[in-house]
Structures are given as structure tokens and as C-alpha cells.
Design a protein around this motif. Structure first.
Motif, PDB file in Angstrom:
ATOM      1  N   LEU A  11      61.460 -36.738  44.095  1.00 55.72           N
ATOM      2  CA  LEU A  11      60.537 -36.317  45.226  1.00 55.72           C
ATOM      3  C   LEU A  11      61.404 -35.731  46.406  1.00 55.72           C
ATOM      4  CD1 LEU A  11      58.685 -38.283  43.618  1.00 55.72           C
ATOM      5  CD2 LEU A  11      57.730 -38.900  45.888  1.00 55.72           C
ATOM      6  N   ASP A  12      61.648 -34.522  46.136  1.00 52.94           N
ATOM      7  CA  ASP A  12      62.385 -33.615  47.339  1.00 52.94           C
ATOM      8  C   ASP A  12      61.621 -33.556  48.356  1.00 52.94           C
ATOM      9  OD1 ASP A  12      63.379 -31.716  48.922  1.00 52.94           O
ATOM     10  OD2 ASP A  12      64.819 -31.303  47.320  1.00 52.94           O
ATOM     11  N   ALA A  13      62.129 -34.348  49.552  1.00 56.46           N
ATOM     12  CA  ALA A  13      61.308 -34.342  50.847  1.00 56.46           C
ATOM     13  C   ALA A  13      61.125 -33.213  51.325  1.00 56.46           C
ATOM     14  CB  ALA A  13      61.890 -35.603  51.772  1.00 56.46           C
ATOM     15  N   LYS A  14      62.125 -32.496  51.447  1.00 57.56           N
ATOM     16  CA  LYS A  14      62.051 -31.023  52.235  1.00 57.56           C
ATOM     17  C   LYS A  14      61.063 -30.228  51.549  1.00 57.56           C
ATOM     18  CE  LYS A  14      66.190 -30.775  55.010  1.00 57.56           C
ATOM     19  NZ  LYS A  14      66.486 -32.053  54.970  1.00 57.56           N
ATOM     20  N   LEU A  15      61.002 -30.245  50.067  1.00 60.25           N
ATOM     21  CA  LEU A  15      60.224 -29.148  49.371  1.00 60.25           C
ATOM     22  C   LEU A  15      58.770 -29.690  49.363  1.00 60.25           C
ATOM     23  CD1 LEU A  15      62.467 -28.740  45.992  1.00 60.25           C
ATOM     24  CD2 LEU A  15      62.032 -26.989  48.168  1.00 60.25           C
ATOM     25  N   PHE A  44      45.397 -38.826  43.216  1.00 58.96           N
ATOM     26  CA  PHE A  44      46.605 -38.347  41.733  1.00 58.96           C
ATOM     27  C   PHE A  44      47.515 -39.574  42.065  1.00 58.96           C
ATOM     28  CE2 PHE A  44      44.920 -34.273  43.219  1.00 58.96           C
ATOM     29  CZ  PHE A  44      44.732 -33.682  41.960  1.00 58.96           C
ATOM     30  N   PHE A  45      48.110 -39.935  40.930  1.00 62.76           N
ATOM     31  CA  PHE A  45      49.075 -41.054  40.783  1.00 62.76           C
ATOM     32  C   PHE A  45      50.284 -40.561  40.032  1.00 62.76           C
ATOM     33  CE2 PHE A  45      50.808 -44.856  38.921  1.00 62.76           C
ATOM     34  CZ  PHE A  45      50.475 -45.794  40.010  1.00 62.76           C
ATOM     35  N   LEU A  46      51.414 -40.628  40.913  1.00 58.84           N
ATOM     36  CA  LEU A  46      52.468 -40.038  40.482  1.00 58.84           C
ATOM     37  C   LEU A  46      53.430 -41.043  39.542  1.00 58.84           C
ATOM     38  CD1 LEU A  46      53.607 -38.717  43.767  1.00 58.84           C
ATOM     39  CD2 LEU A  46      52.541 -37.662  42.091  1.00 58.84           C
ATOM     40  N   VAL A  47      53.784 -40.579  38.308  1.00 61.71           N
ATOM     41  CA  VAL A  47      54.644 -41.412  37.387  1.00 61.71           C
ATOM     42  C   VAL A  47      55.813 -40.502  36.815  1.00 61.71           C
ATOM     43  CG1 VAL A  47      54.929 -43.415  35.672  1.00 61.71           C
ATOM     44  CG2 VAL A  47      52.712 -42.734  36.501  1.00 61.71           C
ATOM     45  N   PRO A  48      56.536 -40.128  37.683  1.00 64.89           N
ATOM     46  CA  PRO A  48      57.590 -38.775  37.271  1.00 64.89           C
ATOM     47  C   PRO A  48      58.963 -39.548  36.599  1.00 64.89           C
ATOM     48  CG  PRO A  48      57.942 -39.399  39.565  1.00 64.89           C
ATOM     49  CD  PRO A  48      57.041 -40.355  39.177  1.00 64.89           C
ATOM     50  N   LYS A  67      57.581 -31.359  31.875  1.00 67.45           N
ATOM     51  CA  LYS A  67      58.666 -32.113  30.804  1.00 67.45           C
ATOM     52  C   LYS A  67      60.069 -32.136  31.194  1.00 67.45           C
ATOM     53  CE  LYS A  67      56.382 -29.726  27.018  1.00 67.45           C
ATOM     54  NZ  LYS A  67      56.253 -28.750  26.044  1.00 67.45           N
ATOM     55  N   ARG A  68      60.474 -31.125  32.060  1.00 64.61           N
ATOM     56  CA  ARG A  68      62.236 -31.328  32.401  1.00 64.61           C
ATOM     57  C   ARG A  68      62.293 -32.263  33.591  1.00 64.61           C
ATOM     58  NH1 ARG A  68      64.865 -27.706  35.722  1.00 64.61           N
ATOM     59  NH2 ARG A  68      63.119 -26.346  35.778  1.00 64.61           N
ATOM     60  N   TYR A  69      63.355 -33.227  33.424  1.00 61.15           N
ATOM     61  CA  TYR A  69      63.420 -33.950  34.549  1.00 61.15           C
ATOM     62  C   TYR A  69      64.274 -33.161  35.605  1.00 61.15           C
ATOM     63  CZ  TYR A  69      64.673 -38.265  37.001  1.00 61.15           C
ATOM     64  OH  TYR A  69      64.723 -39.390  38.039  1.00 61.15           O
ATOM     65  N   SER A  70      63.403 -32.979  36.515  1.00 57.38           N
ATOM     66  CA  SER A  70      64.022 -32.123  37.799  1.00 57.38           C
ATOM     67  C   SER A  70      62.991 -31.960  38.903  1.00 57.38           C
ATOM     68  CB  SER A  70      64.470 -30.618  37.256  1.00 57.38           C
ATOM     69  OG  SER A  70      63.228 -29.796  37.099  1.00 57.38           O
ATOM     70  N   SER A  71      63.520 -31.858  39.954  1.00 56.65           N
ATOM     71  CA  SER A  71      62.801 -31.824  41.368  1.00 56.65           C
ATOM     72  C   SER A  71      61.778 -30.311  41.174  1.00 56.65           C
ATOM     73  CB  SER A  71      63.683 -31.555  42.698  1.00 56.65           C
ATOM     74  OG  SER A  71      64.336 -33.127  42.692  1.00 56.65           O
ATOM     75  N   GLU A  72      62.446 -29.375  40.520  1.00 56.18           N
ATOM     76  CA  GLU A  72      61.650 -28.078  40.478  1.00 56.18           C
ATOM     77  C   GLU A  72      60.461 -28.268  39.542  1.00 56.18           C
ATOM     78  OE1 GLU A  72      65.505 -27.667  42.205  1.00 56.18           O
ATOM     79  OE2 GLU A  72      64.938 -28.468  40.335  1.00 56.18           O
ATOM     80  N   ALA A  73      60.790 -28.895  38.348  1.00 58.90           N
ATOM     81  CA  ALA A  73      59.773 -29.065  37.635  1.00 58.90           C
ATOM     82  C   ALA A  73      58.648 -29.896  38.057  1.00 58.90           C
ATOM     83  CB  ALA A  73      59.975 -29.669  36.116  1.00 58.90           C
ATOM     84  N   PHE A  74      59.100 -31.126  38.765  1.00 60.68           N
ATOM     85  CA  PHE A  74      58.015 -32.109  39.252  1.00 60.68           C
ATOM     86  C   PHE A  74      57.117 -31.489  40.321  1.00 60.68           C
ATOM     87  CE2 PHE A  74      57.260 -35.038  43.098  1.00 60.68           C
ATOM     88  CZ  PHE A  74      56.114 -35.527  42.474  1.00 60.68           C
ATOM     89  N   LEU A  75      57.864 -30.651  41.329  1.00 59.29           N
ATOM     90  CA  LEU A  75      57.058 -29.987  42.162  1.00 59.29           C
ATOM     91  C   LEU A  75      56.065 -28.992  41.765  1.00 59.29           C
ATOM     92  CD1 LEU A  75      57.228 -29.764  45.406  1.00 59.29           C
ATOM     93  CD2 LEU A  75      58.625 -27.794  45.258  1.00 59.29           C
ATOM     94  N   ALA A  76      56.414 -28.382  40.743  1.00 55.44           N
ATOM     95  CA  ALA A  76      55.699 -27.201  40.180  1.00 55.44           C
ATOM     96  C   ALA A  76      54.292 -27.961  39.614  1.00 55.44           C
ATOM     97  CB  ALA A  76      56.244 -26.678  38.956  1.00 55.44           C
ATOM     98  N   SER A  77      54.406 -29.185  39.085  1.00 55.56           N
ATOM     99  CA  SER A  77      53.354 -29.775  38.492  1.00 55.56           C
ATOM    100  C   SER A  77      52.410 -30.586  39.607  1.00 55.56           C
ATOM    101  CB  SER A  77      53.832 -30.985  37.881  1.00 55.56           C
ATOM    102  OG  SER A  77      52.801 -31.547  36.912  1.00 55.56           O
ATOM    103  N   PHE A  78      53.214 -30.813  40.908  1.00 54.23           N
ATOM    104  CA  PHE A  78      52.485 -31.382  42.132  1.00 54.23           C
ATOM    105  C   PHE A  78      51.876 -30.231  42.759  1.00 54.23           C
ATOM    106  CE2 PHE A  78      52.318 -33.005  46.414  1.00 54.23           C
ATOM    107  CZ  PHE A  78      52.316 -34.236  46.077  1.00 54.23           C
ATOM    108  N   LYS A  79      52.246 -28.956  42.737  1.00 52.80           N
ATOM    109  CA  LYS A  79      51.574 -27.853  43.459  1.00 52.80           C
ATOM    110  C   LYS A  79      50.289 -27.527  42.429  1.00 52.80           C
ATOM    111  CE  LYS A  79      52.332 -22.915  45.001  1.00 52.80           C
ATOM    112  NZ  LYS A  79      53.246 -22.156  45.218  1.00 52.80           N
TER     113      LYS A  79
END
Length: 476
Positions: free
Chosen positions: A316-320, A377-381, A423-435
Motif C-alpha cells: 500500500l504505497d501511500a503516495k500512489l 472492497f476487502f483487501l488481502v494483498p 499476480k505479481r507481488y509489487s506495489s504497481e500490480a496492487f495499485l493497478a488492481s486497486f484502480k
């Protein structure tokens, strides 16, 4: 001498665990051990739970009955152990009380020594209890030494032995020579579970149990595959591959009566599938009021977990997220306790996002239920997740899970049908799914409603998994 009950149509199973709801809970292990026995009753299995009488458990409140006293040797001293019997709900417990080893919480101090003592006491208790098990079902490293010692006996001299791995990361390490302090013979432990470190022979407690169990289970089919690899095996992948023909992945269930928005008294408003929109809206208003957050009818994301490296909080990258909040406004609430650096990180995340985010460093079951009911939404990253129960509970309450494709999350959440998956464990992949979740909520509400409806239809009871355990018990 260990007396073995003659097998008939009915099977007796003794569950051995460090924690079990409603008596003591730290993680999902407690939920599983607490809910599985009732489901097994439907399969004709009689179950008892053997666990420590932790200092946090009130024997008086439970109206526990003291039934047996005995002593065991530990570190050259005679330790008195009292067995208390208690009926809690429909589950009968045997609680081992000792004023020195079990006076604190579930996990504190040297857990390896604490649970070696528990295993020694449990082995003696099993001989004395009126309940004679056909099968001993142990959970995680805390009880693995019960399996290791009994597994050295000839099969006709002991019950069947099943060991369930809830989290392979926690294995228990102890110096081999120190086993004598708890009445174990170091020479009887399997060589494959022993390594040399700093001129000392170190026993992997869980590894030894895996080698001696008749059957090893994990808490989801996908996790059973993952732990055979170096990425998820945490050094035990070779032992697990050696025992792979006896390794079975069985998906955990949840207590669907306990987690039911139609009857949950903790909620501001109970609801069912037909009234989910109204019900969740009222619960959201109550939660936002509790956190002193302005009600703007924004999508609410919730993260409820132990703050540990496993749970993906660092994604969870706060700035992004703060920048994304400018484009697609949302609200975020984080709830949990754990590692101090991650507790600090959770607070920093909400502070960076601002007024639309909150962090509460606490364990609060009532508030957690309200958050399940309030969230969209419920987050389980998670970095890894052997099974995961929170995504099941979230779906039960009509909250769409956003998860990483690992372990049981991969088994339970289908991307675009019952949630969102990256799939990928990264802030970018998480943020893309969040968006992606935000875009769906704002621009394709019909799709969101469809996914939410699918979530509410899922059956996460033990009805599918309990028969699989019953089959293993009968085979053992």
C-alpha cells in the motif's frame, strides 16, 4: 502403555492445538480448530480438543471440571499438570493447566520450549484420558512432537496420526540435546529433520512431525502445491516432496452461522442478499460515524489483518494511493495489530491519504464485523496465504475481495467473478488492481453488483471439506 480403542463404525478424533475459538485466538488456526469439530459430527466423527489452559482462559467462567492430576519432568524438575474438562457450545475440551509453562498468552517467551512441554504433557494425558482416540489430529509445529514420538511406534500400537500445516513459515527450532529436558530421546528423531549449525545439532520440530505423520494436510489445495517449491517451502520443500504422496490440500471452511449478516447482532443493521444495498449503506454510515469520517458515498476499502510481513501491507504505497484518490475518491480503513514497524507504517499510510483514511491499531472483533458489513472492497494483498479466511468472511458480508493470487486466495477468488485478483507481488500490480476496482465502481456499477451477488452466493461452510477429513480419519 498407550491403549488403542478398537475401531468400529464410530471414530474418535483428538484434536491437539495451541489455540481454539472461543477460548484463545491469535490467528486463523483458532477459527479452524473451533469450527471443524461441529462439522465432523455430521460425518459420525466424535471429536475432543486438547490444548493448554492459557493464563488468558478463565477455567472458573467455563465451569471446567478438574478430572486428572499428574506430573511430568521438565528441565530436571517435577511439573504438576492438571487436566480440566469443559463443554463449550457443543465441543468438549481437555485443558492442560501448569502454573509455570501456561500462565501467559498463547504465544510468548520461548514458544519452542513451551510447546515441547505441552507435547510431553499431552502424551502423558492421552494415556490417562477416558476418551480413547482412533486418530490424533495435530495442528502446526506446536503439537508436532506428539506426532513425532507416537509415529516411532508400530502402527498397531498407536492411533492414526494426521498433521495439518496452517503456516509453514512457523516451524519451531530447538537444539537436539535439549530435548532430553522434556523427556524426549534425541536419537529417536528422524535424521532428515536435523541440521548442523554453529557446531550444534538443531531439530526442525515441524519437519520431524511431517516425516512421522501418516498423513499431512494443508489448508488449501493450491498451498499444498506451493510448499513443494523453494519459494514457499521455507527450507522444508525437500522433506515435503519426500512425503508428497501423503500430502493433501483441504480447503478450510468458516462457521457460516457465526458469520452471517442476516443474524449478526454486532451490525448496525442485519441484511440478506435481497437487502444488501440498504444494509451495507446503513452499516457504512455507522462505521464512518465511529471513525469521524465524512459521509460522501465513496467506495470504502478495508484491510483487516495482523500487521506482519506476510499480509502485504507494504504494497500500500501511500503516495500512489493518495494520488489515485485525487482521480477516483475513495475511503480506506486499516485495522490490526502486529509488528511495530508495520503498525507505524499503517498509521503513516492513512495520514498520507488524509481525511478519507483511518488506521486503528487494535484487535476488535465487533468492529471487524462492522467493517466487513460496511466495506465495498476487502483487501488481502498477501505475500503468501496458506488459506485465508477473511476473504471468505468478506464475501459472506457482500464485500468484494481484492487479493493476490497465492495459496488459498487463488482457490477461493476468481478474477472478475467473485473478486479482483493480481499476480505479481509489487506495489504497481496492487495499485493497478486497486484502480481497476475504482473504475468498476464508478463506471461499471452493474458489473460490481454482479460480482457482489456472486460473492453472496458462495458456500464457505465445512460441508464440502468435513467429509474429506472424515475420509482421511477412516483411512488412518
Amino acid at each position: 502403555m498407550l491403549k488403542i480403542k478398537k475401531k468400529g463404525n464410530k471414530i474418535n478424533v483428538l484434536m491437539c492445538a495451541a489455540e481454539c475459538v472461543p477460548l484463545a485466538k491469535v490467528g486463523g488456526l483458532a477459527d479452524v480448530v473451533g469450527s471443524l469439530p461441529a462439522a465432523l459430527t455430521k460425518e459420525g466423527i466424535t471429536t475432543r480438543v486438547l490444548m493448554p489452559a492459557h493464563g488468558t482462559i478463565s477455567l472458573k467462567r467455563l465451569k471446567a471440571r478438574r478430572i486428572i492430576d499428574f506430573t511430568v519432568s521438565a528441565k530436571g524438575k517435577k511439573e504438576k499438570v492438571l487436566i480440566y474438562e469443559a463443554l463449550v457450545g457443543k465441543t468438549r475440551f481437555y485443558l492442560l493447566h501448569n502454573k509455570n509453562y501456561f500462565r501467559g498468552h498463547v504465544y510468548d517467551g520461548d514458544n519452542s520450549e513451551k510447546y515441547l512441554f505441552f507435547c510431553r504433557a499431552a502424551l502423558e494425558a492421552i494415556k490417562l484420558l477416558p476418551f480413547k482416540p482412533d486418530v490424533i489430529h495435530a495442528h502446526d509445529f506446536h503439537t508436532a512432537s506428539i506426532i513425532t514420538e507416537l509415529g516411532a511406534l508400530k502402527r498397531k500400537e498407536r492411533p492414526g496420526l494426521i498433521l495439518t500445516i496452517h503456516n509453514l513459515r512457523h516451524q519451531g527450532q530447538t537444539e537436539l540435546a535439549g530435548l532430553v529436558d522434556y523427556g524426549f530421546n534425541p536419537d529417536s528423531f528422524p535424521a532428515k529433520a536435523i541440521t548442523e549449525k554453529n557446531n550444534k545439532r538443531i531439530l526442525n520440530i515441524l519437519g520431524a512431525g511431517i516425516l512421522r505423520a501418516d498423513t499431512i494436510t494443508t489448508v488449501s489445495p493450491n498451498y499444498a502445491k506451493e510448499i513443494l517449491t523453494p519459494e514457499y517451502g521455507y527450507g522444508l520443500e525437500k522433506i515435503l516432496r519426500f512425503r508428497s504422496k501423503d500430502l493433501v490440500g483441504i480447503l478450510n471452511g468458516i462457521d457460516v452461522k457465526e458469520f452471517d449478516p442476516k443474524t449478526d447482532v454486532r451490525l448496525a443493521r442485519q441484511y440478506k442478499a435481497q437487502t444488501v444495498k440498504t444494509g451495507k449503506s446503513i452499516n457504512k454510515e455507522a462505521v464512518l460515524s465511529y471513525f469521524k469520517m465524512e459521509s460522501k458515498q465513496l467506495p470504502l476499502f478495508v484491510f483487516i489483518a495482523r500487521f506482519s510481513g506476510q499480509k502485504g501491507l507494504d504494497l500500500l504505497d501511500a503516495k500512489l494511493l493518495s494520488a489515485l484518490n485525487e482521480q477516483y475518491p475513495f475511503q480506506l480503513i486499516l485495522l490490526g495489530t502486529g509488528e511495530k514497524p508495520l503498525e507505524k507504517l499503517a498509521v503513516e499510510i492513512s495520514e498520507e491519504i488524509g481525511e478519507q483514511a483511518r488506521t486503528l491499531v487494535a484487535f476488535d472483533e465487533t468492529l471487524a464485523r462492522s467493517l466487513y458489513a460496511a466495506s465495498d472492497f476487502f483487501l488481502v494483498p498477501s505475500l503468501f496465504e496458506p488459506c485465508g479466511l477473511t476473504q471468505m468472511i468478506a464475501m459472506r458480508y457482500g464485500s468484494v475481495p481484492l487479493v493476490r493470487a497465492t495459496g488459498g486466495l487463488k482457490d477461493t477468488v476468481i478474477d472478475g467473478q467473485t473478486g479482483l485478483v493480481f499476480k505479481r507481488y509489487s506495489s504497481e500490480a496492487f495499485l493497478a488492481s486497486f484502480k481497476k476496482a475504482l473504475v468498476m465502481y464508478y463506471k461499471d456499477n452493474r458489473k460490481y453488483d454482479c460480482i457482489q451477488a456472486n460473492c453472496l452466493k458462495q458456500d464457505w461452510s465445512w460441508d464440502a471439506s468435513a467429509p474429506l477429513f472424515a475420509k482421511l480419519y477412516k483411512k488412518a
